[in-house]
Design a protein around this motif. Sequence first.
Motif, PDB file in Angstrom:
ATOM      1  N   GLU A   1       7.949  47.513   5.799  1.00  0.00           N
ATOM      2  CA  GLU A   1       7.685  47.183   7.194  1.00  0.00           C
ATOM      3  C   GLU A   1       8.568  48.032   8.100  1.00  0.00           C
ATOM      4  O   GLU A   1       9.772  48.194   7.850  1.00  0.00           O
ATOM      5  CB  GLU A   1       7.961  45.694   7.460  1.00  0.00           C
ATOM      6  N   LEU A   2       7.992  48.587   9.161  1.00  0.00           N
ATOM      7  CA  LEU A   2       8.743  49.357  10.150  1.00  0.00           C
ATOM      8  C   LEU A   2       8.989  48.485  11.379  1.00  0.00           C
ATOM      9  O   LEU A   2       8.153  47.646  11.720  1.00  0.00           O
ATOM     10  CB  LEU A   2       7.972  50.617  10.545  1.00  0.00           C
ATOM     11  N   ASP A   3      10.102  48.712  12.060  1.00  0.00           N
ATOM     12  CA  ASP A   3      10.400  47.857  13.215  1.00  0.00           C
ATOM     13  C   ASP A   3       9.626  48.262  14.466  1.00  0.00           C
ATOM     14  O   ASP A   3       9.683  47.574  15.482  1.00  0.00           O
ATOM     15  CB  ASP A   3      11.902  47.786  13.495  1.00  0.00           C
ATOM     16  N   LYS A   4       8.873  49.368  14.363  1.00  0.00           N
ATOM     17  CA  LYS A   4       7.957  49.753  15.433  1.00  0.00           C
ATOM     18  C   LYS A   4       6.955  50.757  14.878  1.00  0.00           C
ATOM     19  O   LYS A   4       7.179  51.387  13.837  1.00  0.00           O
ATOM     20  CB  LYS A   4       8.706  50.352  16.625  1.00  0.00           C
ATOM     21  N   ALA A   5       5.824  50.883  15.552  1.00  0.00           N
ATOM     22  CA  ALA A   5       4.802  51.835  15.122  1.00  0.00           C
ATOM     23  C   ALA A   5       5.309  53.261  15.312  1.00  0.00           C
ATOM     24  O   ALA A   5       6.010  53.553  16.287  1.00  0.00           O
ATOM     25  CB  ALA A   5       3.520  51.620  15.923  1.00  0.00           C
ATOM     26  N   VAL A   6       4.960  54.152  14.368  1.00  0.00           N
ATOM     27  CA  VAL A   6       5.458  55.524  14.425  1.00  0.00           C
ATOM     28  C   VAL A   6       4.315  56.524  14.252  1.00  0.00           C
ATOM     29  O   VAL A   6       3.332  56.266  13.566  1.00  0.00           O
ATOM     30  CB  VAL A   6       6.531  55.786  13.344  1.00  0.00           C
ATOM     31  N   GLU A   7       4.471  57.684  14.890  1.00  0.00           N
ATOM     32  CA  GLU A   7       3.524  58.778  14.729  1.00  0.00           C
ATOM     33  C   GLU A   7       3.901  59.589  13.496  1.00  0.00           C
ATOM     34  O   GLU A   7       4.938  59.361  12.859  1.00  0.00           O
ATOM     35  CB  GLU A   7       3.524  59.644  15.986  1.00  0.00           C
ATOM     36  N   LEU A   8       3.062  60.575  13.176  1.00  0.00           N
ATOM     37  CA  LEU A   8       3.202  61.328  11.932  1.00  0.00           C
ATOM     38  C   LEU A   8       4.581  61.936  11.744  1.00  0.00           C
ATOM     39  O   LEU A   8       5.175  61.811  10.670  1.00  0.00           O
ATOM     40  CB  LEU A   8       2.142  62.430  11.868  1.00  0.00           C
ATOM     41  N   GLU A   9       5.117  62.617  12.738  1.00  0.00           N
ATOM     42  CA  GLU A   9       6.375  63.331  12.553  1.00  0.00           C
ATOM     43  C   GLU A   9       7.522  62.378  12.244  1.00  0.00           C
ATOM     44  O   GLU A   9       8.382  62.664  11.396  1.00  0.00           O
ATOM     45  CB  GLU A   9       6.711  64.170  13.792  1.00  0.00           C
ATOM     46  N   VAL A  10       7.551  61.234  12.907  1.00  0.00           N
ATOM     47  CA  VAL A  10       8.589  60.242  12.630  1.00  0.00           C
ATOM     48  C   VAL A  10       8.376  59.627  11.246  1.00  0.00           C
ATOM     49  O   VAL A  10       9.336  59.441  10.482  1.00  0.00           O
ATOM     50  CB  VAL A  10       8.594  59.149  13.717  1.00  0.00           C
TER      51      VAL A  10
END
Length: 300
Positions: free
Chosen positions: A123-132
């Motif tokens: 689980e990530l604490d926020k949505a992320v784009e490809l580079e992140v």
Amino acid sequence: MIYLTKGLLNKQYTQLDGLPDFSHLVKATGAPQEALKMTDEQLAGYKSSAVTYALYGTVNGQQRRDDVLNRTVLFIDVDDESDYHTLSDCLANMFTALGINFVIYPTISNGIKYGARLRVGIELDKAVELEVYRKIWLVITHQLHVKGDITAINGSFKQLQGLYVKTSQNALNKPIITTDGAGLPVDKFVAVYDKNAGKYQLKKAHESGKNIDTIGKIPTWAEHNRKFIACLLDPESNYMMFGGWDNMLTALGGWTLRSTCGDYGMTADVLEAVNNMGSDPISDSELGKKFKSWAKGWTY
């Protein structure tokens, strides 16, 4: 958001509302699909047609060809590393120490192909784009010394992940689920990457070509054929062995044509079937144009 498809050939997502993304993954892992008492060959067909695949994040549309804007769960597919019990316990201890929520489960290839064959969902604490997403993936795999499938960070951000399927082959390897922590702190992991980016570049250990089992010394032609067969069974996981989707298709086309002594009809059928197994397949009209161009360079 939660996007599901049944089988690799389905080109449209079913969007599921009302449940947090990671909670859905936890629920699906705790109450999995079952495909018991199937042969290895039967499971290969089941994987293509009946397994539920998921993408957690935001898609700009409802079709698998549409752009994936971000992801909320980070996945790492680990192949050919240790054994399931040893590796899953090692990973679980590390993630637990970090205080993050995660699931680990055996893939449908576990118990069939050599090695651990497991999937990690974090689980990530926020949505992320490809580079992140890519930066976090590289930091984790480097720090844990595991070889992961690079498709989602180096080939297709649209890659789907198969949810846990309990089979007779993988039934002894139990999932690990932890939900009493928090989402992985994205900004902290990005800062670790940015502080020493050179340390976290892709290494040969990550390359998907390593997913082909090698036992002892085998002839070059046999290794060559094994790569093509791997792409026939699961092109989404193996196409980077040829440097890209188009490269894989044209190489597979030439190999099929030679193997069938010039059967262009069968070669076209094979390429169409394999192309449709991808998360971002080439359109039928464009594939037809490419086939005509590729065929000029094939010999048999």
